[in-house]
Design a protein around this motif. Structure first.
Motif, short mmCIF file in Angstrom:
data_model
loop_
_atom_site.label_atom_id
_atom_site.label_comp_id
_atom_site.label_asym_id
_atom_site.label_seq_id
_atom_site.Cartn_x
_atom_site.Cartn_y
_atom_site.Cartn_z
N TRP A 66 0.79 -1.23 -0.13
CA TRP A 66 0.05 -0.24 -0.08
C TRP A 66 0.86 1.09 -0.08
CZ3 TRP A 66 -4.70 -0.15 -1.55
CH2 TRP A 66 -5.27 -1.09 -1.53
N ALA A 67 1.95 1.33 0.75
CA ALA A 67 3.04 2.48 0.87
C ALA A 67 3.53 2.71 -0.63
CB ALA A 67 4.06 2.20 1.72
N GLU A 68 4.09 1.46 -1.19
CA GLU A 68 4.59 1.61 -2.72
C GLU A 68 3.29 2.20 -3.44
OE1 GLU A 68 7.00 -0.87 -6.03
OE2 GLU A 68 6.40 -1.73 -3.82
N LEU A 69 2.18 1.74 -3.50
CA LEU A 69 1.17 2.17 -4.50
C LEU A 69 0.89 3.65 -4.23
CD1 LEU A 69 -1.03 1.53 -6.37
CD2 LEU A 69 -2.50 0.92 -4.42
N LEU A 70 0.79 4.15 -2.74
CA LEU A 70 0.61 5.54 -2.60
C LEU A 70 1.68 6.46 -3.17
CD1 LEU A 70 -0.94 7.46 -0.88
CD2 LEU A 70 0.53 7.10 0.97
N LEU A 71 2.88 5.76 -3.14
CA LEU A 71 3.99 6.56 -3.61
C LEU A 71 3.81 6.81 -5.08
CD1 LEU A 71 7.10 5.54 -1.32
CD2 LEU A 71 5.85 7.53 -1.37
N LEU A 90 2.85 9.94 -10.05
CA LEU A 90 2.11 10.19 -11.20
C LEU A 90 1.20 11.42 -11.20
CD1 LEU A 90 1.12 9.01 -13.80
CD2 LEU A 90 -0.61 7.85 -12.66
N ALA A 91 0.71 11.60 -10.10
CA ALA A 91 0.00 12.90 -9.80
C ALA A 91 0.97 14.06 -10.08
CB ALA A 91 -0.66 13.09 -8.41
#
Length: 56
Positions: A5-10, A15-16
């Motif tokens: 989840w942390a990697e996905l958030l980063l 990307l944003a």
């Protein structure tokens, strides 16, 4: 699982940031486009700024 989840958030934040930077550059480019260019090339100087009610 928390690491995923942390990697996905980063990756989402990265990307944003890229998309936001592109949008900011595009906005700056479009904002710097001048009316003089439009008057000369698009309308071939058929109208004055006063006719189009544009600021001088």
């Amino acid at each position: 699982m928390a690491q995923v989840w942390a990697e996905l958030l980063l990756w989402t934040i990265a990307l944003a940031g890229i998309v936001g930077g592109f949008c900011a550059c595009l906005h700056q480019f479009v904002s710097n486009d001048t009316t003089e260019f439009d008057l000369e090339f698009v309308w071939n100087n058929r109208f004055s700024r006063k006719d189009l009610e544009l600021p001088e």
